[in-house]
Design a protein around this motif. Sequence first.
Motif, PDB file in Angstrom:
ATOM      1  N   LEU A  30      35.019  50.615  45.443  1.00 55.68           N
ATOM      2  CA  LEU A  30      35.868  49.528  45.911  1.00 55.68           C
ATOM      3  C   LEU A  30      37.190  50.100  46.421  1.00 55.68           C
ATOM      4  O   LEU A  30      37.598  51.190  46.021  1.00 55.68           O
ATOM      5  N   ASN A  31      37.865  49.355  47.279  1.00 61.31           N
ATOM      6  CA  ASN A  31      39.156  49.787  47.818  1.00 61.31           C
ATOM      7  C   ASN A  31      40.282  49.691  46.798  1.00 61.31           C
ATOM      8  O   ASN A  31      41.341  50.253  46.992  1.00 61.31           O
ATOM      9  N   GLY A  32      40.076  48.945  45.755  1.00 59.79           N
ATOM     10  CA  GLY A  32      41.101  48.776  44.733  1.00 59.79           C
ATOM     11  C   GLY A  32      40.488  48.912  43.353  1.00 59.79           C
ATOM     12  O   GLY A  32      39.313  49.208  43.204  1.00 59.79           O
ATOM     13  N   SER A  33      41.292  48.663  42.362  1.00 61.54           N
ATOM     14  CA  SER A  33      40.844  48.811  40.985  1.00 61.54           C
ATOM     15  C   SER A  33      40.320  47.485  40.445  1.00 61.54           C
ATOM     16  O   SER A  33      40.936  46.438  40.633  1.00 61.54           O
ATOM     17  N   ALA A  34      39.182  47.557  39.804  1.00 62.30           N
ATOM     18  CA  ALA A  34      38.615  46.395  39.131  1.00 62.30           C
ATOM     19  C   ALA A  34      37.942  46.912  37.867  1.00 62.30           C
ATOM     20  O   ALA A  34      36.800  47.334  37.883  1.00 62.30           O
ATOM     21  N   ASP A  35      38.704  46.943  36.771  1.00 65.08           N
ATOM     22  CA  ASP A  35      38.132  47.421  35.526  1.00 65.08           C
ATOM     23  C   ASP A  35      38.069  46.276  34.522  1.00 65.08           C
ATOM     24  O   ASP A  35      38.646  45.217  34.726  1.00 65.08           O
ATOM     25  N   PHE A  36      37.339  46.519  33.437  1.00 62.08           N
ATOM     26  CA  PHE A  36      37.070  45.460  32.477  1.00 62.08           C
ATOM     27  C   PHE A  36      36.723  46.076  31.133  1.00 62.08           C
ATOM     28  O   PHE A  36      36.260  47.207  31.063  1.00 62.08           O
ATOM     29  N   TYR A  37      36.976  45.326  30.056  1.00 63.49           N
ATOM     30  CA  TYR A  37      36.796  45.813  28.693  1.00 63.49           C
ATOM     31  C   TYR A  37      36.050  44.791  27.853  1.00 63.49           C
ATOM     32  O   TYR A  37      36.166  43.595  28.082  1.00 63.49           O
ATOM     33  N   GLU A  47      32.357  40.269  31.378  1.00 62.85           N
ATOM     34  CA  GLU A  47      33.715  40.589  31.816  1.00 62.85           C
ATOM     35  C   GLU A  47      33.699  41.278  33.176  1.00 62.85           C
ATOM     36  O   GLU A  47      34.589  41.072  34.001  1.00 62.85           O
ATOM     37  N   GLY A  48      32.682  42.099  33.412  1.00 67.84           N
ATOM     38  CA  GLY A  48      32.547  42.761  34.703  1.00 67.84           C
ATOM     39  C   GLY A  48      32.361  41.745  35.818  1.00 67.84           C
ATOM     40  O   GLY A  48      32.955  41.870  36.890  1.00 67.84           O
ATOM     41  N   ARG A  49      31.533  40.754  35.585  1.00 71.20           N
ATOM     42  CA  ARG A  49      31.319  39.696  36.591  1.00 71.20           C
ATOM     43  C   ARG A  49      32.634  38.970  36.899  1.00 71.20           C
ATOM     44  O   ARG A  49      32.947  38.700  38.056  1.00 71.20           O
ATOM     45  N   LYS A  50      33.387  38.651  35.850  1.00 75.27           N
ATOM     46  CA  LYS A  50      34.669  37.962  36.044  1.00 75.27           C
ATOM     47  C   LYS A  50      35.643  38.845  36.828  1.00 75.27           C
ATOM     48  O   LYS A  50      36.296  38.383  37.766  1.00 75.27           O
ATOM     49  N   SER A  51      35.752  40.100  36.424  1.00 70.93           N
ATOM     50  CA  SER A  51      36.673  41.026  37.077  1.00 70.93           C
ATOM     51  C   SER A  51      36.331  41.203  38.546  1.00 70.93           C
ATOM     52  O   SER A  51      37.208  41.184  39.417  1.00 70.93           O
ATOM     53  N   LEU A  52      35.037  41.364  38.839  1.00 70.99           N
ATOM     54  CA  LEU A  52      34.601  41.541  40.217  1.00 70.99           C
ATOM     55  C   LEU A  52      34.884  40.288  41.041  1.00 70.99           C
ATOM     56  O   LEU A  52      35.366  40.373  42.177  1.00 70.99           O
ATOM     57  N   ALA A  53      34.631  39.114  40.480  1.00 75.19           N
ATOM     58  CA  ALA A  53      34.885  37.863  41.203  1.00 75.19           C
ATOM     59  C   ALA A  53      36.369  37.718  41.528  1.00 75.19           C
ATOM     60  O   ALA A  53      36.735  37.339  42.652  1.00 75.19           O
ATOM     61  N   VAL A  54      37.238  38.027  40.581  1.00 74.62           N
ATOM     62  CA  VAL A  54      38.686  37.952  40.816  1.00 74.62           C
ATOM     63  C   VAL A  54      39.090  38.927  41.910  1.00 74.62           C
ATOM     64  O   VAL A  54      39.851  38.590  42.825  1.00 74.62           O
ATOM     65  N   ASP A  57      37.829  37.668  45.325  1.00 70.62           N
ATOM     66  CA  ASP A  57      38.638  36.522  45.751  1.00 70.62           C
ATOM     67  C   ASP A  57      39.988  36.989  46.297  1.00 70.62           C
ATOM     68  O   ASP A  57      40.452  36.508  47.334  1.00 70.62           O
ATOM     69  N   MET A  58      40.614  37.932  45.602  1.00 72.75           N
ATOM     70  CA  MET A  58      41.900  38.464  46.050  1.00 72.75           C
ATOM     71  C   MET A  58      41.761  39.135  47.420  1.00 72.75           C
ATOM     72  O   MET A  58      42.595  38.954  48.301  1.00 72.75           O
ATOM     73  N   CYS A  59      40.683  39.887  47.602  1.00 74.63           N
ATOM     74  CA  CYS A  59      40.446  40.552  48.891  1.00 74.63           C
ATOM     75  C   CYS A  59      40.280  39.534  50.016  1.00 74.63           C
ATOM     76  O   CYS A  59      40.811  39.721  51.110  1.00 74.63           O
ATOM     77  N   ARG A  60      39.543  38.458  49.732  1.00 72.16           N
ATOM     78  CA  ARG A  60      39.363  37.410  50.746  1.00 72.16           C
ATOM     79  C   ARG A  60      40.707  36.765  51.105  1.00 72.16           C
ATOM     80  O   ARG A  60      41.018  36.562  52.270  1.00 72.16           O
ATOM     81  N   GLU A  61      41.496  36.455  50.078  1.00 66.35           N
ATOM     82  CA  GLU A  61      42.796  35.820  50.301  1.00 66.35           C
ATOM     83  C   GLU A  61      43.714  36.703  51.140  1.00 66.35           C
ATOM     84  O   GLU A  61      44.417  36.227  52.023  1.00 66.35           O
ATOM     85  N   LYS A  62      43.705  38.000  50.866  1.00 66.95           N
ATOM     86  CA  LYS A  62      44.599  38.935  51.560  1.00 66.95           C
ATOM     87  C   LYS A  62      43.957  39.556  52.792  1.00 66.95           C
ATOM     88  O   LYS A  62      44.566  40.404  53.430  1.00 66.95           O
ATOM     89  N   ARG A  63      42.723  39.139  53.074  1.00 68.50           N
ATOM     90  CA  ARG A  63      41.962  39.680  54.218  1.00 68.50           C
ATOM     91  C   ARG A  63      41.877  41.209  54.150  1.00 68.50           C
ATOM     92  O   ARG A  63      42.127  41.908  55.129  1.00 68.50           O
TER      93      ARG A  63
END
Length: 118
Positions: A30-37, A47-54, A57-63
């Motif tokens: 991924l272009n950014g960090s998406a970690d989970f515990y 938690e991984g599913r939630k982290s990835l979805a967030v 969503d952020m990537c879509r919002e910021k294009r």
Amino acid sequence: MNNVVEIDGEKAVIAFDPEIRMLRGEFVGLNGSADFYAENVHDLIAEGRKSLAVYLDMCREKRIEPRRTFSGRFNVRLSPDDHAAAVIAAAAAGKSLNEWIVGAIRDAAETDHPRPKA
């Protein structure tokens, strides 16, 4: 690979963090960090599913493109002795050094991409 899990089509590396006594997952590619515990595998996947979805969503919002692109090129630094040994092993296998290294990486990464023709 026993420490890699696929969650919603994305691969994550899983490790145990002894300081906090929890499992930690980190998406790779991924272009950014998406970690989970989490404390157990079931919760870690959730938690991984939630982290990835967030993250998505952020990537879509910021294009922003969520996934890294790879050029297919990278430099490897190794000792002259290791370089010589790799050249010899490639020649013995009837391959160019590049073909031999690609095969070694695919074997180590357990990928199923077609092998280059010798």
